[in-house]
Write an enzyme that holds these catalytic residues in place. Structure first.
Site, PDB file in Angstrom:
ATOM      1  N   HIS A   1       0.849  -1.189   0.000  1.00  0.00           N
ATOM      2  CA  HIS A   1       0.000   0.000   0.000  1.00  0.00           C
ATOM      3  C   HIS A   1       0.890   1.247   0.000  1.00  0.00           C
ATOM      4  CE1 HIS A   1      -3.592  -2.194   1.699  1.00  0.00           C
ATOM      5  NE2 HIS A   1      -2.644  -2.948   2.231  1.00  0.00           N
TER       6      HIS A   1
ATOM      7  N   GLU B  66       2.494  -0.802   4.422  1.00  0.00           N
ATOM      8  CA  GLU B  66       2.302   0.556   3.906  1.00  0.00           C
ATOM      9  C   GLU B  66       3.664   1.196   3.642  1.00  0.00           C
ATOM     10  OE1 GLU B  66      -0.488   2.273   3.303  1.00  0.00           O
ATOM     11  OE2 GLU B  66      -2.060   1.278   4.457  1.00  0.00           O
TER      12      GLU B  66
ATOM     13  N   HIS C 214      -2.406  -2.947  -3.466  1.00  0.00           N
ATOM     14  CA  HIS C 214      -3.787  -2.789  -3.029  1.00  0.00           C
ATOM     15  C   HIS C 214      -4.701  -2.663  -4.245  1.00  0.00           C
ATOM     16  CE1 HIS C 214      -6.546  -0.622   0.139  1.00  0.00           C
ATOM     17  NE2 HIS C 214      -6.966  -1.833  -0.150  1.00  0.00           N
TER      18      HIS C 214
ATOM     19  N   ASP D 135      -3.344   2.335  -5.019  1.00  0.00           N
ATOM     20  CA  ASP D 135      -1.994   2.232  -4.457  1.00  0.00           C
ATOM     21  C   ASP D 135      -1.411   0.825  -4.628  1.00  0.00           C
ATOM     22  OD1 ASP D 135      -4.126   1.703  -2.464  1.00  0.00           O
ATOM     23  OD2 ASP D 135      -2.531   1.465  -1.000  1.00  0.00           O
TER      24      ASP D 135
END
Length: 185
Positions: free
Chosen positions: A35, A117, A156, A166
């Site tokens: 992400h 992330e 994602h 993303d």
């Protein structure tokens, strides 16, 4: 290189998020989802990503936060622009990162995935430090969760097409795979 003990990175900064669920034993971890996030959007640094994942985001800090401060979301880890890794949820539990999602016909990807992330945006190039940290983290995750393979590492956008974009065009998948393969050599 990292060390994982009881689902936690020994060498990372830890901030335990309340936004997780225990992982059912029948769901083997077999997917890695990449992400991106920046808070406020397009700005890097600061405590706001951690605040969001901990449920402590102050809506008065930025107008955008008024839209998201009540979200209950998390990821297993965040990799900052300088390559620093912060862990929020044990890899043995489900972080709330994927939302409505599907991978190869399997819905609810949080059940069987790890969410990482990267501090960034869809269009801002990621840093060398981020790629290096991601590669080292993925190699360690593959040791503990061997069902995560080249074919089960996705963005994602791949598990929530039309809803999520993303990690975006700025994420260099060939570079990531090349760096990952070079560790084995």
């Amino acid at each position: 290189m990292y060390t994982i003990k009881n689902g936690w990175l020994v060498d990372a900064e830890i901030h335990k998020s309340p936004h997780f669920t225990e992982r059912d034993k029948e769901h083997d971890v077999s997917l890695l989802v990449v992400h991106n996030i920046s808070l406020p959007p397009g700005q890097f640094g600061g405590p706001y990503i951690t605040d969001l994942f901990l449920g402590n985001l102050d809506k008065a800090v930025d107008p955008f936060f008024e839209e998201i401060y009540q979200l209950e979301v998390s990821a297993h880890c965040l990799i900052r622009r300088d390559g620093k890794v912060i862990q929020y949820v044990s890899f043995d539990n489900k972080a709330w990162h994927a939302g409505v999602s599907n991978f190869n016909g399997r819905e609810r990807c949080n059940d069987f995935s790890i969410g990482i992330e990267l501090e960034g945006t869809d269009t801002t190039p990621y840093t060398e430090e981020q790629y290096n940290s991601l590669v080292c983290l993925v190699k360690k995750l593959q040791e503990s969760y061997p069902l995560i393979t080249h074919n089960t590492m996705v963005g994602h956008c791949d598990i929530a097409p039309g809803r999520k974009t993303d990690p975006g065009e700025a994420f260099d998948w060939p570079k990531f795979y090349h760096l990952l393969a070079s560790i084995d050599e």
